[in-house]
Design a protein around this motif. Structure first.
Motif, PDB file in Angstrom:
ATOM      1  N   PRO A 136       0.837  -0.809   0.149  1.00 36.43           N
ATOM      2  CA  PRO A 136       0.137   0.327  -0.475  1.00 36.43           C
ATOM      3  C   PRO A 136       0.844   1.250  -0.148  1.00 36.43           C
ATOM      4  CG  PRO A 136      -0.699  -2.043   2.026  1.00 36.43           C
ATOM      5  CD  PRO A 136       0.342  -2.124   0.657  1.00 36.43           C
ATOM      6  N   THR A 138       2.106   4.928   1.419  1.00 35.69           N
ATOM      7  CA  THR A 138       2.080   5.807   2.418  1.00 35.69           C
ATOM      8  C   THR A 138       1.328   7.225   2.335  1.00 35.69           C
ATOM      9  OG1 THR A 138       4.725   5.968   1.654  1.00 35.69           O
ATOM     10  CG2 THR A 138       4.022   4.470   2.890  1.00 35.69           C
ATOM     11  N   PHE A 212      -3.909   0.876  -2.984  1.00 35.98           N
ATOM     12  CA  PHE A 212      -4.788   1.485  -1.625  1.00 35.98           C
ATOM     13  C   PHE A 212      -5.464   0.407  -0.690  1.00 35.98           C
ATOM     14  CE2 PHE A 212      -4.416   5.603  -3.088  1.00 35.98           C
ATOM     15  CZ  PHE A 212      -4.024   6.376  -2.816  1.00 35.98           C
ATOM     16  N   SER A 216      -5.993   1.597   5.372  1.00 34.12           N
ATOM     17  CA  SER A 216      -4.997   2.387   4.354  1.00 34.12           C
ATOM     18  C   SER A 216      -5.715   3.486   3.993  1.00 34.12           C
ATOM     19  CB  SER A 216      -3.924   0.939   3.425  1.00 34.12           C
ATOM     20  OG  SER A 216      -3.957   1.675   2.611  1.00 34.12           O
ATOM     21  N   ASP A 219      -6.514   5.763   7.060  1.00 35.53           N
ATOM     22  CA  ASP A 219      -5.641   5.869   7.666  1.00 35.53           C
ATOM     23  C   ASP A 219      -4.492   7.373   7.182  1.00 35.53           C
ATOM     24  OD1 ASP A 219      -6.145   4.311   9.680  1.00 35.53           O
ATOM     25  OD2 ASP A 219      -4.351   2.598   9.039  1.00 35.53           O
ATOM     26  N   PRO A 271      -8.064  -3.218  10.958  1.00 36.20           N
ATOM     27  CA  PRO A 271      -7.564  -3.811  10.064  1.00 36.20           C
ATOM     28  C   PRO A 271      -7.335  -5.304   9.583  1.00 36.20           C
ATOM     29  CG  PRO A 271      -6.123  -2.745  12.303  1.00 36.20           C
ATOM     30  CD  PRO A 271      -7.735  -2.259  12.372  1.00 36.20           C
ATOM     31  N   ASP A 275      -7.749  -4.679   6.058  1.00 36.28           N
ATOM     32  CA  ASP A 275      -6.598  -4.381   5.584  1.00 36.28           C
ATOM     33  C   ASP A 275      -5.758  -5.705   4.943  1.00 36.28           C
ATOM     34  OD1 ASP A 275      -4.626  -2.317   5.457  1.00 36.28           O
ATOM     35  OD2 ASP A 275      -3.322  -3.780   6.166  1.00 36.28           O
TER      36      ASP A 275
END
Length: 299
Positions: A136, A138, A212, A216, A219, A271, A275
């Motif tokens: 993913p 950042t 993504f 993620s 966030d 998550p 995630d």
């Protein structure tokens, strides 16, 4: 509820003015549903030439590409709209991941919205797409791209795309089955050759500049809003539904609240659900303990 109806429920186009970015042959907002303008990076004829023979258009071909009302240029959406802006809503399906400078692009969208206007994003969930094997993106990568004012995908992203893009069956991932890396473009060796050519010539290639998961993305969104890099609050974030491969985000332009207040509107996602990869269901977990010749019955 299908994806089009979700978008309609988000932006409520009737009696409002809006823009849909990159609708091609499948607009989510129809002209009879509101005062909507279709925007793309090329005029209609040039867009049809560019997509001639492209497999994503399906049987309708280039004749099905809807006429482009707004041609996007270097000045961003607000500049392209001119006196037709600002607008009440913007819709962009599977666009943000292609943009080299996503922060700049989102800020330009904010410039084109009225106060309180909404921006609806449909974002592919990397876990269930050909980006499955990429890490993913950042917040730091997005900030760096913004500070550099990128207009083309960076060489590192080009390499990652061609090294790791792999066909993935979303239903298999949802069932918790392992996915094999089968690079579409020849893997790392071919990726190095392509990246070297891009670095030498300065050419541009269309790849996913960012990838993504719902977690993620949430966030990163909270962090970027908290830094006051984006003029939005989060009005809704619908994670990827079972057996689907995309999630929905609704941003609302708010400049009358502090960055911390706006960042607090981004939901905190689990998550383990939004995630991590789905775990095998119990029949599949049981099958892993059986002899290989008996496993077919549990697929």
């Amino acid at each position: 509820m299908d994806r089009r109806q979700r978008v309609l429920n988000f932006v409520l186009p009737q009696g409002r003015t809006g823009v849909e970015i990159g609708p091609l042959t499948n607009p989510l907002i129809r002209k009879d549903e509101g005062d909507v303008l279709y925007a793309d990076h090329l005029p209609t004829d040039a867009l049809r030439r560019q997509y001639d023979g492209h497999p994503t258009l399906g049987p309708v071909g280039t004749d099905g590409i809807v006429p482009v009302d707004v041609v996007l240029g270097e000045g961003g959406l607000a500049d392209a709209l001119g006196p037709r802006g600002p607008v009440d809503y913007i819709v962009a399906s599977h666009v943000v991941e292609h943009v080299p400078n996503a922060i700049g692009w989102l800020r330009e969208a904010g410039d084109a919205l009225r106060e309180g206007g909404v921006f609806c994003l449909i974002v592919p969930d990397k876990r269930f797409t050909f980006d499955h094997f990429r890490r993913p993106t950042t917040a730091g990568a997005l900030v760096a791209a913004h500070l550099a004012g990128l207009r083309k995908p960076p060489v590192a992203v080009v390499y990652e795309h061609f090294a790791r893009a792999s066909p993935v069956e979303a239903s298999a991932v949802w069932k918790g089955r392992p996915v094999l890396l089968r690079p579409i473009s020849g893997g790392p060796t071919e990726a190095l050759s392509i990246a070297a050519g891009i670095a030498e010539t300065g050419a541009s290639v269309d790849v996913h500049c960012a990838v993504f998961t719902p977690c993620s993305f949430a966030d990163i969104l909270a962090e970027l809003i908290g830094l006051d890099l984006l003029p939005f609050e989060c009005a809704a974030l619908e994670p990827t539904c079972p057996w689907e491969s995309e999630f929905f985000v609704l941003l609302r332009k708010r400049t009358d609240r502090t960055a911390a207040e706006r960042a607090a509107t981004v939901p905190r996602l689990d998550p383990r659900r939004h995630d991590a990869l789905p775990r095998p269901r119990w029949p599949q977990r049981l099958a892993l303990r059986l002899p290989r010749r008996w496993r077919r019955a549990f697929r």
